[in-house]
Motif scaffolding. Structure first.
Motif, mmCIF file in Angstrom:
data_model
loop_
_atom_site.group_PDB
_atom_site.id
_atom_site.type_symbol
_atom_site.label_atom_id
_atom_site.label_comp_id
_atom_site.label_asym_id
_atom_site.label_seq_id
_atom_site.Cartn_x
_atom_site.Cartn_y
_atom_site.Cartn_z
ATOM 1 N N GLN A 362 -18.816 1.531 -11.143
ATOM 2 C CA GLN A 362 -18.323 0.398 -11.923
ATOM 3 C C GLN A 362 -18.177 0.755 -13.401
ATOM 4 N N VAL A 390 -20.857 -9.180 -5.921
ATOM 5 C CA VAL A 390 -20.010 -9.036 -4.732
ATOM 6 C C VAL A 390 -20.583 -9.833 -3.567
ATOM 7 N N ARG A 399 -10.341 -12.177 -7.112
ATOM 8 C CA ARG A 399 -10.366 -11.006 -6.238
ATOM 9 C C ARG A 399 -9.351 -11.125 -5.108
ATOM 10 N N TYR A 404 -4.899 -8.534 -9.736
ATOM 11 C CA TYR A 404 -6.128 -8.203 -10.466
ATOM 12 C C TYR A 404 -6.907 -7.067 -9.802
ATOM 13 N N ASP A 405 -6.320 -6.397 -8.823
ATOM 14 C CA ASP A 405 -7.038 -5.348 -8.088
ATOM 15 C C ASP A 405 -7.621 -4.287 -9.017
ATOM 16 N N GLU A 407 -8.529 -4.467 -12.010
ATOM 17 C CA GLU A 407 -9.610 -4.982 -12.843
ATOM 18 C C GLU A 407 -10.964 -4.848 -12.150
ATOM 19 N N PHE A 408 -10.969 -4.869 -10.815
ATOM 20 C CA PHE A 408 -12.239 -4.865 -10.079
ATOM 21 C C PHE A 408 -12.622 -3.490 -9.534
ATOM 22 N N GLN A 414 -16.094 -8.285 -14.128
ATOM 23 C CA GLN A 414 -17.375 -8.442 -13.431
ATOM 24 C C GLN A 414 -18.551 -8.025 -14.306
#
Length: 475
Positions: A362, A390, A399, A404-405, A407-408, A414
């Protein structure tokens, strides 16, 4: 029969009247065109905000009923409507050079600078836990701009889209006015690098040669702001080298900030800044930028799912000693057992840079994940029920949206959610030397906010921060 002199005078008067009428007509037409285009722009932006959901848009300043525009110059009309004055002057920090927690701090410093310089400040885009122009998400995606405006009531803020709108409108005006006698000069820009540079003993500000390797993301403002085209933009380049002693104390920051204001009090329309500083620039440190309501609501939902009673853990594995991690995990397990028994807390929330959604961490700066890391996490999960953003379905609606894929998949929104959940935890612990990164601004920000709340008599918080001990195998 009229004399030649009278005929000449009559022709001259008629020509002047025609020119005045023509100028007046052009101005009226421009105003109609400007108001129409401005209206459609605002409607489109409002529609986009509704589609994004939960985005707070700061509209351009609206003239009060007592405000009268006395100029016939279309460019001044644009600037008055957009900036509230005949000449627009912007402060655009397009790179903040740090992840969100520190970028949050730096943005506040530059808001203070914008106020001192009386410049409109651009709300740089956000994403991947950063504030910089290479991101595609609006500033509002992370932050509550309404509350930001209350923190800085004397600063006018504009989004990147607003800035692009102004550039394009200026271009249209140039095309109209440059056909006549009046020519609008190119944009005047000062591009300055502000950087921490500990080699020097004092802050040094100097002019430098044109920078040939400008950030490629600046191209999004072309052709309206083309920094390599002298007919489009007149650019001056400077660098300020800042030492750690300049920003170490309140007194030194007071001295430095006066120097900064002095050298950046300039006539250029756009002050374009690439910033990499590690500390506040002004003696007064403003409160953290307020986060958007939907992120706060997500943190509250997680708190409710944890029955409003939980231990928050921040375990940043980056810079840990991999071979020591099993002992680190055992030390954390013992600490959790002790706290849960003494404080009567049953739930655990873990904020970590360990991979949660994919095989990637992350954090953008943490890539060497070994079996030691996997084993440590396995030990923890086999001993307790470990909750994360999660597992508790945090930010679930975002999500589900494919846009926004990115971004995570790494550092992102997050991280803000983790920070808020840990701030709200009844008990908060973080890793010791060898087990985690100790000099973490993220952890420090959590501890500072918890300290503030405890000082304000928030009795739900049982400590500020504790660090668990490494399990001693020799005992």
């Amino acid at each position: 029969m009229a004399s030649p002199q009278l005929n000449s005078l009559w022709i001259k008067m008629s020509t002047n009247q025609l020119m005045r009428k023509t100028s007046f007509l052009i101005c009226v037409l421009f105003m109609l065109w400007y108001i129409t285009s401005f209206f459609y722009y605002e409607q489109e932006k409002l529609s986009m905000a509704k589609n994004e959901g939960n985005i707070n848009v700061i509209p351009p300043p609206v003239l009060s009923s007592n405000t009268t525009i006395t100029t016939n110059n279309p460019l001044e009309v644009l600037n008055i409507n957009y900036c509230g004055q005949p000449t627009c002057k912007f402060l655009f920090v397009y790179m903040f050079g740090e992840q969100e927690t520190k970028a949050n701090l730096h943005f506040r410093s530059f808001s203070q600078l914008a106020e001192k310089l009386n410049r409109v400040m651009i709300l740089t885009n956000v994403g991947s836990s950063k504030i910089d122009i290479c991101n595609k998400l609006p500033f509002d995606f992370y932050y509550n701009t309404n509350l930001l405006q209350k923190e800085f009531p004397n600063v006018t803020y504009k989004s990147e889209d607003d800035f692009i709108f102004w550039l394009k409108e200026r271009d249209q005006i140039k095309k109209i006015m440059n056909k006549g006698d009046e020519v609008i000069p190119p944009l005047s820009v000062l591009h300055s690098n502000l950087r921490r540079y500990d080699i020097t003993s004092n802050a040094v500000y100097r002019d430098v040669k044109p920078i040939t390797s400008l950030n490629s993301c600046l191209s999004k403002f072309e052709p309206s702001m083309n920094l390599t085209d002298s007919s489009n933009s007149r650019v001056r380049y400077t660098i300020m080298d800042i030492t750690k002693d300049d920003l170490r104390t309140e007194k030194s920051r007071d001295r430095f900030s006066k120097l900064l204001i002095d050298v950046l009090t300039i006539d250029e329309e756009i002050l374009l800044v690439n910033s990499y500083v590690l500390d506040p620039l002004f003696p007064v440190i403003m409160p953290p930028l307020p986060y958007n309501d939907y992120i706060l609501n997500e943190a509250q939902k997680i708190k409710d799912k944890l029955s409003s009673s939980y231990i928050g853990i921040h375990w940043r594995l980056e810079q840990s000693r991999a071979e020591l991690l099993p002992e680190c995990a055992q030390g954390l397990i013992e600490t959790l057992n002790q706290v849960m028994k003494e404080k009567g807390i049953k739930n655990i929330y873990l904020a970590t840079d360990y991979p949660l959604l994919s095989s990637h961490s992350q954090s953008d700066t943490f890539g060497d994940i070994t079996n030691y890391h996997h084993d440590a996490m396995r030990m923890l999960n086999e001993t307790f029920k470990i909750n994360t953003w999660v597992s508790l379905e945090g930010l679930e609606q975002l999500r589900k949206d494919g846009k926004y894929d990115a971004e995570f998949l790494g550092a992102g929104i997050q991280g803000i959610l983790d920070k808020l959940v840990c701030i709200n935890s009844n008990y908060f612990i973080s890793g010791p030397v060898g087990c985690s990164r100790i000099l973490s601004t993220f952890t420090k920000a959590i501890a500072e906010e918890r300290r503030n709340r405890i000082e304000k008599k928030d009795h739900s918080l049982l400590n500020i921060i504790d660090r668990w001990r490494i399990f001693n195998t020799s005992v």
